[in-house]
Structures are given as C-alpha cells and as structure tokens.
Scaffold this motif. Structure first.
Motif, PDB file in Angstrom:
ATOM      1  N   ALA A  48       0.831  -1.204   0.000  1.00  0.00           N
ATOM      2  CA  ALA A  48       0.000   0.000   0.000  1.00  0.00           C
ATOM      3  C   ALA A  48       0.864   1.251   0.000  1.00  0.00           C
ATOM      4  CB  ALA A  48      -0.928  -0.006   1.223  1.00  0.00           C
ATOM      5  N   SER A  49       1.938   1.224   0.791  1.00  0.00           N
ATOM      6  CA  SER A  49       2.844   2.361   0.830  1.00  0.00           C
ATOM      7  C   SER A  49       3.605   2.495  -0.484  1.00  0.00           C
ATOM      8  CB  SER A  49       3.832   2.214   1.990  1.00  0.00           C
ATOM      9  OG  SER A  49       4.587   3.376   2.146  1.00  0.00           O
ATOM     10  N   GLU A  50       3.967   1.355  -1.078  1.00  0.00           N
ATOM     11  CA  GLU A  50       4.644   1.393  -2.369  1.00  0.00           C
ATOM     12  C   GLU A  50       3.747   2.024  -3.423  1.00  0.00           C
ATOM     13  OE1 GLU A  50       6.836  -1.626  -5.524  1.00  0.00           O
ATOM     14  OE2 GLU A  50       5.951  -2.391  -3.685  1.00  0.00           O
ATOM     15  N   LEU A  51       2.451   1.708  -3.376  1.00  0.00           N
ATOM     16  CA  LEU A  51       1.512   2.278  -4.324  1.00  0.00           C
ATOM     17  C   LEU A  51       1.419   3.789  -4.151  1.00  0.00           C
ATOM     18  CD1 LEU A  51      -0.639   1.958  -6.506  1.00  0.00           C
ATOM     19  CD2 LEU A  51      -2.302   1.480  -4.701  1.00  0.00           C
ATOM     20  N   ARG A  52       1.406   4.259  -2.890  1.00  0.00           N
ATOM     21  CA  ARG A  52       1.375   5.695  -2.653  1.00  0.00           C
ATOM     22  C   ARG A  52       2.625   6.367  -3.184  1.00  0.00           C
ATOM     23  NH1 ARG A  52      -0.850   4.151   2.352  1.00  0.00           N
ATOM     24  NH2 ARG A  52       1.139   4.422   3.434  1.00  0.00           N
ATOM     25  N   ALA A  53       3.777   5.690  -3.008  1.00  0.00           N
ATOM     26  CA  ALA A  53       5.022   6.253  -3.523  1.00  0.00           C
ATOM     27  C   ALA A  53       4.964   6.373  -5.045  1.00  0.00           C
ATOM     28  CB  ALA A  53       6.203   5.373  -3.110  1.00  0.00           C
ATOM     29  N   ARG A  54       4.414   5.361  -5.711  1.00  0.00           N
ATOM     30  CA  ARG A  54       4.295   5.389  -7.164  1.00  0.00           C
ATOM     31  C   ARG A  54       3.386   6.535  -7.608  1.00  0.00           C
ATOM     32  NH1 ARG A  54       2.151   0.074  -8.920  1.00  0.00           N
ATOM     33  NH2 ARG A  54       4.224  -0.599  -8.284  1.00  0.00           N
ATOM     34  N   ARG A  55       2.286   6.719  -6.880  1.00  0.00           N
ATOM     35  CA  ARG A  55       1.365   7.799  -7.233  1.00  0.00           C
ATOM     36  C   ARG A  55       2.024   9.161  -7.059  1.00  0.00           C
ATOM     37  NH1 ARG A  55      -3.952   5.322  -4.121  1.00  0.00           N
ATOM     38  NH2 ARG A  55      -4.623   3.918  -5.796  1.00  0.00           N
ATOM     39  N   MET A  56       2.830   9.294  -6.015  1.00  0.00           N
ATOM     40  CA  MET A  56       3.545  10.538  -5.800  1.00  0.00           C
ATOM     41  C   MET A  56       4.503  10.818  -6.949  1.00  0.00           C
ATOM     42  SD  MET A  56       2.827  12.308  -3.072  1.00  0.00           S
ATOM     43  CE  MET A  56       2.027  12.171  -1.464  1.00  0.00           C
ATOM     44  N   ARG A  57       5.215   9.771  -7.393  1.00  0.00           N
ATOM     45  CA  ARG A  57       6.156   9.958  -8.497  1.00  0.00           C
ATOM     46  C   ARG A  57       5.428  10.338  -9.769  1.00  0.00           C
ATOM     47  NH1 ARG A  57       8.771   5.456  -5.878  1.00  0.00           N
ATOM     48  NH2 ARG A  57       7.646   3.976  -7.167  1.00  0.00           N
ATOM     49  N   GLY A 108       6.665  13.945  12.714  1.00  0.00           N
ATOM     50  CA  GLY A 108       5.254  14.018  12.343  1.00  0.00           C
ATOM     51  C   GLY A 108       4.983  13.826  10.868  1.00  0.00           C
ATOM     52  N   LYS A 109       6.031  13.832  10.029  1.00  0.00           N
ATOM     53  CA  LYS A 109       5.844  13.579   8.595  1.00  0.00           C
ATOM     54  C   LYS A 109       5.514  12.101   8.394  1.00  0.00           C
ATOM     55  CE  LYS A 109       7.092  17.789   7.260  1.00  0.00           C
ATOM     56  NZ  LYS A 109       8.423  18.072   6.696  1.00  0.00           N
ATOM     57  N   PRO A 110       4.791  11.764   7.340  1.00  0.00           N
ATOM     58  CA  PRO A 110       4.350  10.371   7.163  1.00  0.00           C
ATOM     59  C   PRO A 110       5.455   9.442   6.687  1.00  0.00           C
ATOM     60  CG  PRO A 110       3.651  11.692   5.298  1.00  0.00           C
ATOM     61  CD  PRO A 110       4.246  12.654   6.295  1.00  0.00           C
ATOM     62  N   TYR A 111       5.351   8.182   7.066  1.00  0.00           N
ATOM     63  CA  TYR A 111       6.179   7.138   6.470  1.00  0.00           C
ATOM     64  C   TYR A 111       5.692   6.903   5.048  1.00  0.00           C
ATOM     65  CZ  TYR A 111       8.384   2.735   5.383  1.00  0.00           C
ATOM     66  OH  TYR A 111       9.123   1.760   4.764  1.00  0.00           O
ATOM     67  N   LEU A 112       6.625   6.784   4.117  1.00  0.00           N
ATOM     68  CA  LEU A 112       6.281   6.471   2.731  1.00  0.00           C
ATOM     69  C   LEU A 112       7.368   5.588   2.151  1.00  0.00           C
ATOM     70  CD1 LEU A 112       4.326   7.016   0.310  1.00  0.00           C
ATOM     71  CD2 LEU A 112       5.899   8.826  -0.365  1.00  0.00           C
ATOM     72  N   TRP A 113       6.997   4.394   1.730  1.00  0.00           N
ATOM     73  CA  TRP A 113       7.974   3.478   1.127  1.00  0.00           C
ATOM     74  C   TRP A 113       8.621   4.146  -0.071  1.00  0.00           C
ATOM     75  CZ3 TRP A 113       8.785   1.261  -3.627  1.00  0.00           C
ATOM     76  CH2 TRP A 113       9.703   0.192  -3.659  1.00  0.00           C
ATOM     77  N   GLY A 114       9.953   4.182  -0.106  1.00  0.00           N
ATOM     78  CA  GLY A 114      10.685   4.811  -1.190  1.00  0.00           C
ATOM     79  C   GLY A 114      10.769   6.310  -1.075  1.00  0.00           C
TER      80      GLY A 114
END
Length: 226
Positions: A48-57, A108-114
C-alpha cells in the motif's frame, strides 16, 4: 470426534501463541503485518505504501516505463545545505547540528515506502539520506543494509553511541539491516517506523528495539564531512 476436537484445539492455541509473539502491545512497530520473507530488505514495508510512492512519483512527473512510473524514476532527494562558514571551528560539530536540526524538522511527517522528501514522506533510510547526503564527501548509499556495510563510517559499540550515529536493526532478518534510525542521545533515536505511522522519537531501551538491535556506525567524522 474427541480426537479431532483435541487436535483442532491444539492448532488454535498454537496460532494464538504465534500471533502474540509477533505483536507486543508495548510497541506500535510490532503491530505491523506479519514478517515478510527474509530476502526482502528495506522495501518490505508494504504494498500500500509502495503504491502511494508510485502515485507521488507520477503526480510529480516521474519518468515512466510502459506507462507506469518505475521505482527508480525519481532519484532520492536530499537537503542542500549552505557552505560552512569560514569561522567554524569544527566541521563535524557543525554538520551534526545541521543534520539533527533537519531530522527534527521531519517529526510528524508520514512514512512512505521509497520516500525521501518532506513533501511526500520518508522511509527509514530515505530520512537518513535526506538529512546527511549533502554534508558528506563520501557517497552515501540509499538503503539501510548498504548503509550498515558502509566501510567509510566506523562501527560504534552500543555503549559508545553519540548523537548523530546511525543505529541499525534486523527486524525481519538475522544478519542484515532492514531498519535504520539516528541516535539523539540519552537512549533515544529518531526514525521513520512503518506504513501508516509518522516520523517519531523512540527509545533504544524498549524491549522490542533491544531485541532487534544490530549495530551502529558513525557517519560524521573528520574523514567524511565536507
């Protein structure tokens, strides 16, 4: 029937014991998903975190391959520090002050894979990379395990830890580092824990971290600081 019932009861009991061993109520980190295969170092923190990282990119225009952003589409980012003032007596102390200040700004910043930027979020080594990369003459690796094997940074005993040292943990493995934080002194370290959590300060004296502690390295030295 009684034999079958006994076998099923025993199996349920074993499953409950295994579950309680994986998750201790005393530490949020333990409430993560069950450990992934041991060959997954660092990016095991969750799809799920990897997917968020991909969306951010993708949102920021990362390079695409076959219509999808690749994991390496966006190089890791780091904070650019101004040149050290000429009147600085000790470059190491000055670099340490800058690094710790930058790390604290990310609380306080979020964890995000990658992730390796304040805007998107950080994974554990991305946080370290962001705060330290521009302060060094040497090349800083991007993952926890490669940082753990960085020969330019001397190993430090647990009772010799100083503020700014990198502390490593083996969460899902025995000998490889798959988690890293930065020691702040007085038994505390700052870390990006896992998917769904935020950057925080934790205690090395916590049973969980004591159990998984692997070692430490001193990244900021006279030989490494620019």
């Amino acid at each position: 029937m009684s034999t079958l019932f006994t076998v099923l009861s025993a199996m349920v009991a074993l499953m409950l014991c295994a579950f309680s061993a994986q998750a201790s109520p005393g530490d949020d980190f333990n409430r993560a998903a069950a450990p992934k295969p041991s060959h997954l170092i660092q990016p095991e923190h969750g799809t799920a975190s990897e997917l968020r990282a991909r969306r951010m990119r993708e949102r920021h225009g990362g390079a695409r391959a076959g219509g999808h952003a690749t994991a390496s589409a966006t190089p890791p980012t780091y904070k650019n520090y101004p040149s050290f003032p000429k009147n600085v007596d000790n470059n190491v102390s000055h670099a340490l002050k800058l690094a710790v200040g930058t790390l604290r700004e990310q609380l306080g910043k979020p964890y995000l894979w990658g992730g390796s930027s304040p805007g998107d979020g950080f994974d554990c080594s991305g946080l370290v990379y962001y705060a330290y990369r521009d302060l060094l003459e040497i090349r800083l690796p991007r993952t926890a395990n490669t940082m753990y094997h960085l020969k330019d940074a001397p190993l430090v005993g647990r009772h010799e830890l100083e503020r700014g040292d990198l502390v490593f943990f083996a969460i899902h493995t025995r000998r490889a580092a798959d988690h890293v934080g930065v020691y702040l002194g007085e038994g505390r370290f700052i870390q990006a824990p896992r998917t769904g959590e935020t950057i925080r300060i934790s205690s090395l004296h916590n049973d969980y971290w004591t159990r998984h502690y692997l070692g430490a390295r001193r990244l900021l030295t006279q030989a490494t600081v620019r």
